[in-house]
Design an enzyme around this catalytic site. Structure first.
Site, mmCIF file in Angstrom:
data_model
loop_
_atom_site.group_PDB
_atom_site.id
_atom_site.type_symbol
_atom_site.label_atom_id
_atom_site.label_comp_id
_atom_site.label_asym_id
_atom_site.label_seq_id
_atom_site.Cartn_x
_atom_site.Cartn_y
_atom_site.Cartn_z
ATOM 1 N N PHE A 136 0.872 -1.177 0.000
ATOM 2 C CA PHE A 136 0.000 0.000 0.000
ATOM 3 C C PHE A 136 0.905 1.222 0.000
ATOM 4 O O PHE A 136 1.649 1.444 0.961
ATOM 5 C CB PHE A 136 -0.869 -0.057 1.261
ATOM 6 C CG PHE A 136 -1.901 1.026 1.411
ATOM 7 C CD1 PHE A 136 -3.117 0.923 0.764
ATOM 8 C CD2 PHE A 136 -1.675 2.118 2.242
ATOM 9 C CE1 PHE A 136 -4.104 1.898 0.938
ATOM 10 C CE2 PHE A 136 -2.637 3.088 2.423
ATOM 11 C CZ PHE A 136 -3.863 2.985 1.764
ATOM 12 N N SER A 145 0.578 12.305 7.325
ATOM 13 C CA SER A 145 -0.784 12.516 7.804
ATOM 14 C C SER A 145 -1.549 13.474 6.889
ATOM 15 O O SER A 145 -2.776 13.392 6.785
ATOM 16 C CB SER A 145 -0.757 13.078 9.228
ATOM 17 O OG SER A 145 -0.098 12.185 10.107
ATOM 18 N N GLY A 355 18.143 -5.752 34.312
ATOM 19 C CA GLY A 355 19.174 -5.706 33.274
ATOM 20 C C GLY A 355 18.941 -6.699 32.154
ATOM 21 O O GLY A 355 19.304 -6.451 31.000
ATOM 22 N N GLU A 378 -0.354 4.196 10.127
ATOM 23 C CA GLU A 378 -1.805 4.193 9.902
ATOM 24 C C GLU A 378 -2.512 5.220 10.788
ATOM 25 O O GLU A 378 -3.604 4.972 11.306
ATOM 26 C CB GLU A 378 -2.393 2.788 10.096
ATOM 27 C CG GLU A 378 -2.004 1.843 8.974
ATOM 28 C CD GLU A 378 -2.792 0.553 8.953
ATOM 29 O OE1 GLU A 378 -4.007 0.611 9.219
ATOM 30 O OE2 GLU A 378 -2.199 -0.490 8.670
#
Length: 395
Positions: A136, A145, A355, A378
């Site tokens: 896509f 955006s 740790g 997304e």
């Protein structure tokens, strides 16, 4: 990481008893869980691993949930609840397996929604079988955006061909995909009304998809460069100028599933934390014996369940045919809460490991890197906040 870490526990499936789901969904998870646990994929090379996962998912029939039954799919239509359960379960086992599954759906979603019969027959069955890898291609260097800022252009070079010029970046499966659903400016009108979607094959002359991007949690990403790339007009998806609406419709289906992927990672982090707390000894007791540990595990559990309910609700609303505005708000709420909560849960799980938690090869260390991108792609958290804020003002 070359192989998934040893299983701390099978993920909790009590949520399948919620009224959002039916028997078919419960059967789906009952089959998927043992299958995922049996997979051992070398993920040292993320691109080779992605190909491997796509092949395995296709052969096992799980990719059939990415397309409708008319084209080899498992269900009559794309089912958001099935997608949510698949992604949550796969992400618990391997975020890269989830990525491979999700991109097959997202990359072919526009063809499912707007493709003509010839386009659907050519691409969707191959996606369902894992024979073709989909992608896509929406984002650009200056248009993330802000979709209206897309600058890639598709101009008619002849009656039967478009000439495509521009750059796409942060494209999942870039350099790996067999085809891309590309959103470009065809110029019918300014802004978002002048965008269209086209299917571009990876071997199209003028397309260079070999500029791979390296990120903190290895995933196949690339920049795509179109230099007088010729694409037939028969590659147009839906009406010319309808690309923006098509992109939103595609994302609307898959946005709740991003929340589900975050849920899967958070549930794995909680399982890892519980297993560690039970066996880690200190001051003559196990870590699990301390009330501070119990309180943290309780907080992690509550954060996960809050995101889960919002995620399942968003998927159910889409499948039940709720109004578009209600579905979009629910998806935004789920994506924002589930991804943000998962980040907190995984951070707490890592802290509990001390740790060991930051040592490469520890599962919570890889989850810590894997989860971060989900708060961005997304639709970043801030975008979801804007969607919800505007809806509140209008209400």
């Amino acid at each position: 990481m070359q192989h998934p870490a040893p299983w701390p526990a099978r993920p909790n499936t009590q949520h399948l008893g919620l009224p959002f789901f039916d028997a078919a969904h419960r059967d789906l998870v009952a089959g998927l869980l043992p299958w995922t646990e049996a997979q051992q994929v070398d993920e040292h090379d993320d691109r080779a691993a992605c190909r491997d996962w796509v092949q395995r998912l296709g052969q096992a029939g799980w990719l059939r949930y990415c397309v409708p039954a008319a084209h080899g799919g498992a269900l009559p239509q794309l089912d958001s609840r099935a997608l949510v359960l698949l992604r949550e379960t796969l992400a618990f086992h391997s975020p890269l397996a989830d990525f491979a599954f999700a991109m097959q759906g997202l990359g072919s979603g526009a063809i499912t929604l707007a493709g003509n019969p010839a386009q659907q027959a050519r691409w969707l069955p191959a996606v369902a079988r894992g024979e073709k890898i989909a992608a896509f291609a929406l984002t650009e260097p200056e248009a993330g955006s802000d979709v209206a800022a897309i600058g890639t252009e598709a101009t008619l070079a002849s009656p039967g061909h478009y000439r495509l010029n521009g750059v796409k970046t942060w494209i999942s499966n870039g350099g790996l995909a067999d085809f891309y659903c590309v959103f470009a400016r065809t110029g019918e009108a300014p802004g978002t009304r002048g965008l269209s979607a086209l299917i571009v094959e990876a071997n199209a002359p003028g397309l260079n998809d070999q500029e791979h991007l390296q990120v903190m949690a290895p995933h196949p990403l690339a920049t795509l460069r179109f230099d007088d790339c010729h694409v037939g007009t028969d590659a147009l998806l839906g009406p010319s100028g309808g690309g923006f609406k098509l992109a939103l419709q595609t994302l609307d289906i898959f946005r709740p599933s991003v929340a589900a992927a975050a849920l899967g990672m958070a549930r794995r982090a909680l399982a890892e934390a519980v297993a560690h707390a039970r066996q880690r000894r200190m001051f003559g007791a196990t870590l699990a014996d301390f009330q501070l540990t119990q309180a943290k595990l309780g907080e992690m559990s509550a954060l996960i369940e809050a995101g889960a309910l919002l995620t399942y609700r968003a998927a159910w609303l889409r499948d039940s045919g709720a109004p578009q505005a209600e579905r979009s708000q629910a998806a935004a709420c789920a994506k924002m809460v589930a991804t943000e909560n998962a980040q907190r849960v995984i951070d707490m799980a890592l802290q509990m490991h001390g740790g060991r938690g930051v040592q490469v090869g520890c599962k919570v260390e890889s989850l810590y890197r894997d989860i971060r991108a989900l708060r961005i792609y997304e639709g970043a958290t801030e975008v979801q906040q804007l969607i919800l804020g505007k809806a509140a003002l209008q209400g």
